[in-house]
Write a protein that holds these residues in place. Sequence first.
Motif, PDB file in Angstrom:
ATOM      1  N   GLN A 118       0.831  -1.206   0.000  1.00 62.07           N
ATOM      2  CA  GLN A 118       0.000   0.000   0.000  1.00 62.07           C
ATOM      3  C   GLN A 118       0.866   1.257   0.000  1.00 62.07           C
ATOM      4  O   GLN A 118       0.579   2.245  -0.703  1.00 62.07           O
ATOM      5  CB  GLN A 118      -0.909  -0.008   1.239  1.00 62.07           C
ATOM      6  N   LYS A 119       1.945   1.210   0.807  1.00 61.09           N
ATOM      7  CA  LYS A 119       2.865   2.356   0.870  1.00 61.09           C
ATOM      8  C   LYS A 119       3.543   2.570  -0.478  1.00 61.09           C
ATOM      9  O   LYS A 119       3.666   3.714  -0.964  1.00 61.09           O
ATOM     10  CB  LYS A 119       3.915   2.103   1.953  1.00 61.09           C
ATOM     11  N   LEU A 120       3.990   1.453  -1.099  1.00 61.24           N
ATOM     12  CA  LEU A 120       4.627   1.554  -2.414  1.00 61.24           C
ATOM     13  C   LEU A 120       3.650   2.079  -3.463  1.00 61.24           C
ATOM     14  O   LEU A 120       4.036   2.841  -4.364  1.00 61.24           O
ATOM     15  CB  LEU A 120       5.177   0.194  -2.838  1.00 61.24           C
ATOM     16  N   LYS A 121       2.400   1.640  -3.318  1.00 60.06           N
ATOM     17  CA  LYS A 121       1.397   2.135  -4.267  1.00 60.06           C
ATOM     18  C   LYS A 121       1.259   3.650  -4.161  1.00 60.06           C
ATOM     19  O   LYS A 121       1.133   4.349  -5.176  1.00 60.06           O
ATOM     20  CB  LYS A 121       0.051   1.459  -3.995  1.00 60.06           C
ATOM     21  N   LYS A 122       1.294   4.118  -2.869  1.00 59.36           N
ATOM     22  CA  LYS A 122       1.228   5.570  -2.687  1.00 59.36           C
ATOM     23  C   LYS A 122       2.460   6.235  -3.293  1.00 59.36           C
ATOM     24  O   LYS A 122       2.374   7.269  -3.961  1.00 59.36           O
ATOM     25  CB  LYS A 122       1.134   5.898  -1.196  1.00 59.36           C
ATOM     26  N   GLU A 123       3.654   5.624  -3.023  1.00 58.84           N
ATOM     27  CA  GLU A 123       4.901   6.181  -3.576  1.00 58.84           C
ATOM     28  C   GLU A 123       4.867   6.142  -5.101  1.00 58.84           C
ATOM     29  O   GLU A 123       5.314   7.086  -5.772  1.00 58.84           O
ATOM     30  CB  GLU A 123       6.096   5.389  -3.052  1.00 58.84           C
ATOM     31  N   ILE A 124       4.356   5.012  -5.619  1.00 56.82           N
ATOM     32  CA  ILE A 124       4.265   4.912  -7.077  1.00 56.82           C
ATOM     33  C   ILE A 124       3.346   5.993  -7.626  1.00 56.82           C
ATOM     34  O   ILE A 124       3.628   6.614  -8.661  1.00 56.82           O
ATOM     35  CB  ILE A 124       3.758   3.506  -7.464  1.00 56.82           C
ATOM     36  N   THR A 125       2.238   6.238  -6.880  1.00 50.42           N
ATOM     37  CA  THR A 125       1.313   7.299  -7.325  1.00 50.42           C
ATOM     38  C   THR A 125       2.014   8.650  -7.336  1.00 50.42           C
ATOM     39  O   THR A 125       1.892   9.434  -8.297  1.00 50.42           O
ATOM     40  CB  THR A 125       0.100   7.349  -6.381  1.00 50.42           C
ATOM     41  N   ILE A 126       2.805   8.905  -6.247  1.00 47.52           N
ATOM     42  CA  ILE A 126       3.550  10.175  -6.179  1.00 47.52           C
ATOM     43  C   ILE A 126       4.577  10.263  -7.294  1.00 47.52           C
ATOM     44  O   ILE A 126       4.745  11.301  -7.954  1.00 47.52           O
ATOM     45  CB  ILE A 126       4.225  10.305  -4.794  1.00 47.52           C
ATOM     46  N   LEU A 127       5.323   9.153  -7.504  1.00 47.54           N
ATOM     47  CA  LEU A 127       6.340   9.142  -8.556  1.00 47.54           C
ATOM     48  C   LEU A 127       5.701   9.342  -9.930  1.00 47.54           C
ATOM     49  O   LEU A 127       6.254  10.054 -10.794  1.00 47.54           O
ATOM     50  CB  LEU A 127       7.110   7.823  -8.517  1.00 47.54           C
ATOM     51  N   LYS A 128       4.561   8.700 -10.095  1.00 49.37           N
ATOM     52  CA  LYS A 128       3.868   8.871 -11.378  1.00 49.37           C
ATOM     53  C   LYS A 128       3.455  10.324 -11.585  1.00 49.37           C
ATOM     54  O   LYS A 128       3.538  10.859 -12.706  1.00 49.37           O
ATOM     55  CB  LYS A 128       2.637   7.970 -11.431  1.00 49.37           C
ATOM     56  N   GLU A 129       3.039  10.960 -10.454  1.00 48.01           N
ATOM     57  CA  GLU A 129       2.683  12.388 -10.561  1.00 48.01           C
ATOM     58  C   GLU A 129       3.904  13.229 -10.908  1.00 48.01           C
ATOM     59  O   GLU A 129       3.848  14.147 -11.733  1.00 48.01           O
ATOM     60  CB  GLU A 129       2.069  12.858  -9.243  1.00 48.01           C
ATOM     61  N   ARG A 130       5.052  12.913 -10.256  1.00 43.90           N
ATOM     62  CA  ARG A 130       6.302  13.618 -10.551  1.00 43.90           C
ATOM     63  C   ARG A 130       6.697  13.428 -12.013  1.00 43.90           C
ATOM     64  O   ARG A 130       7.099  14.370 -12.711  1.00 43.90           O
ATOM     65  CB  ARG A 130       7.429  13.133  -9.656  1.00 43.90           C
ATOM     66  N   ILE A 131       6.631  12.166 -12.431  1.00 45.34           N
ATOM     67  CA  ILE A 131       7.005  11.842 -13.806  1.00 45.34           C
ATOM     68  C   ILE A 131       6.103  12.603 -14.778  1.00 45.34           C
ATOM     69  O   ILE A 131       6.567  13.148 -15.792  1.00 45.34           O
ATOM     70  CB  ILE A 131       6.922  10.334 -14.047  1.00 45.34           C
ATOM     71  N   ALA A 132       4.806  12.639 -14.412  1.00 48.67           N
ATOM     72  CA  ALA A 132       3.866  13.359 -15.296  1.00 48.67           C
ATOM     73  C   ALA A 132       4.226  14.832 -15.370  1.00 48.67           C
ATOM     74  O   ALA A 132       4.197  15.444 -16.452  1.00 48.67           O
ATOM     75  CB  ALA A 132       2.447  13.169 -14.766  1.00 48.67           C
ATOM     76  N   LYS A 133       4.585  15.452 -14.194  1.00 48.65           N
ATOM     77  CA  LYS A 133       4.981  16.863 -14.191  1.00 48.65           C
ATOM     78  C   LYS A 133       6.250  17.073 -14.999  1.00 48.65           C
ATOM     79  O   LYS A 133       6.364  18.050 -15.776  1.00 48.65           O
ATOM     80  CB  LYS A 133       5.190  17.341 -12.751  1.00 48.65           C
ATOM     81  N   ARG A 134       7.223  16.180 -14.760  1.00 49.80           N
ATOM     82  CA  ARG A 134       8.478  16.320 -15.500  1.00 49.80           C
ATOM     83  C   ARG A 134       8.240  16.183 -17.006  1.00 49.80           C
ATOM     84  O   ARG A 134       8.833  16.902 -17.812  1.00 49.80           O
ATOM     85  CB  ARG A 134       9.470  15.257 -15.035  1.00 49.80           C
ATOM     86  N   GLU A 135       7.411  15.193 -17.317  1.00 52.87           N
ATOM     87  CA  GLU A 135       7.133  15.014 -18.738  1.00 52.87           C
ATOM     88  C   GLU A 135       6.469  16.263 -19.313  1.00 52.87           C
ATOM     89  O   GLU A 135       6.763  16.681 -20.448  1.00 52.87           O
ATOM     90  CB  GLU A 135       6.239  13.792 -18.955  1.00 52.87           C
ATOM     91  N   GLY A 136       5.629  16.920 -18.480  1.00 52.36           N
ATOM     92  CA  GLY A 136       4.999  18.178 -18.941  1.00 52.36           C
ATOM     93  C   GLY A 136       6.022  19.265 -19.134  1.00 52.36           C
ATOM     94  O   GLY A 136       6.001  20.003 -20.136  1.00 52.36           O
ATOM     95  N   LEU A 137       6.945  19.372 -18.136  1.00 51.74           N
ATOM     96  CA  LEU A 137       7.998  20.393 -18.252  1.00 51.74           C
ATOM     97  C   LEU A 137       8.889  20.137 -19.455  1.00 51.74           C
ATOM     98  O   LEU A 137       9.251  21.067 -20.203  1.00 51.74           O
ATOM     99  CB  LEU A 137       8.847  20.405 -16.978  1.00 51.74           C
ATOM    100  N   LEU A 138       9.271  18.868 -19.621  1.00 50.97           N
ATOM    101  CA  LEU A 138      10.155  18.538 -20.747  1.00 50.97           C
ATOM    102  C   LEU A 138       9.459  18.796 -22.083  1.00 50.97           C
ATOM    103  O   LEU A 138      10.078  19.289 -23.044  1.00 50.97           O
ATOM    104  CB  LEU A 138      10.586  17.069 -20.649  1.00 50.97           C
ATOM    105  N   LYS A 139       8.157  18.481 -22.099  1.00 52.36           N
ATOM    106  CA  LYS A 139       7.417  18.743 -23.340  1.00 52.36           C
ATOM    107  C   LYS A 139       7.372  20.245 -23.643  1.00 52.36           C
ATOM    108  O   LYS A 139       7.553  20.680 -24.797  1.00 52.36           O
ATOM    109  CB  LYS A 139       6.005  18.196 -23.234  1.00 52.36           C
ATOM    110  N   ASP A 140       7.147  21.037 -22.555  1.00 49.99           N
ATOM    111  CA  ASP A 140       7.128  22.502 -22.740  1.00 49.99           C
ATOM    112  C   ASP A 140       8.490  22.990 -23.179  1.00 49.99           C
ATOM    113  O   ASP A 140       8.608  23.862 -24.082  1.00 49.99           O
ATOM    114  CB  ASP A 140       6.736  23.193 -21.420  1.00 49.99           C
TER     115      ASP A 140
END
Length: 474
Positions: A118-140
Amino acid sequence: MNRPMRKFPVLLSTIVAASTITLSTTSISAESTTDLNEKIDALQQQQKQLEEKQGKLQRDTDKTDKKINKNLDKQGSVEKEIHSIDTDLQKTLEQITTKETEISNTNQQIEELGKQIQKLKKEITILKERIAKREGLLKDRLRNIQQNGGSMKYIEVILGSKSFGDFISRSSAVNTIMDQDKSIMEQHEADKITVEKNKVDVENKKSEVEERKQSLQAQKQDLVALKGQLDKQLSKKETLMASLEEEHKELEAYKVSVEEEQEILAQQAEAAEKAKQLAQSQKSELEQLAKEKAAQQAKQEKTKPKSNNHSSSANSSSSSSSSGGSAPAPAPAPEQNMGGDMMYPISAPITSHYGTRWGSMHHGTDFGAPIGTPVRSAASGVVIMTNSASQAGMSGYGNVILVSHNINGQSYTTLYAHLNSIGVSQGQTVSAGQVIGASGNTGQSTGPHLHFEVHRGGWNGSKSNSIDPMTVLN
């Protein structure tokens, strides 16, 4: 000691009377001697039969001892098996407890892994959010670079420097931006790898723990099945042990009954020997009496005076009248009815006859009598045994007396039970009608009475030779 026997005159006052009685008693003595010889022969035959029975009982005792020893060996073997099974059961129960503890620990591990997942799932969710933000920044960033001509803008920034210091500053800024972009890309890839790795590790660990749990549960099931088998084996062995113990009790009880019967047979043999000795003594007395009478008669013949024909004729006439002119003197009364009859053992009414009663065999005749009524010996004989209610083997009879008799060459044993008191002892000679005890209510008795049995031959526990007392009572 009462010794019933016929009495004979020893001295005679006159020659004529002596001659008359001598002839009569000589005949009686001869007849009595014959009777005693038959009695002695019958007693010897009885002793032989008793010896044979003793031999058979001894063989039964030996066989029973072997069976008892074999039974005890089996009990020992089964007891060892039960101990072994108990040990295995104890070990199995300990192993089951251990497995249950391991399963409990494994369940805790699975629970902890569930929390980690459950903790990893939360971390994975956070990492996925980070990755999504980074991917947005990199795309910009990429979109801006593409819109502004790519990397040439960085050169314009550098070349637009107003001074060397400004150039250095602008170059450093460009490098920093480029390093940051590179770091973002590297972190982006590292986060992706970490997320996937953590996810795989947790799933593998969870799978491993679940497999271990399944293995532990399977082992526990095997142990529970083993416990079930051991329980069945233990139940069988305990049942066998109970059966062996019951068999041992029965064998011991049978051995005791055989030993008691041996004791009674020994007492019967002792009584028969005493009766034989008594008969031989009576025979010797009769033979001695006959000798004395014969000697007396011979002496009288020698001392007879020689007289004239008249006195001889008178003597002859007197002798003729005494020996043939009158009826012979009657023989003394016998000890008991020579047809084999016995006298009633008590003066009381019959309350229960010999035969089937209440679904079982009643081996005697009951006489209803108040406690303390005199009980008499049904015939002359020798007391085989006296037994009190507290002694083993005859407790149902309470206080009891057994007497051995010999009537016309046939041996009998009479039994007097439920007595209130006993007035004779083992080995004692009793006469017909002699008081031997008093009626009572001892042993397994429903009320005051005398239970009277007659056995053809010796007494035995099976009572197979019992006869209806009414067929011999007169």
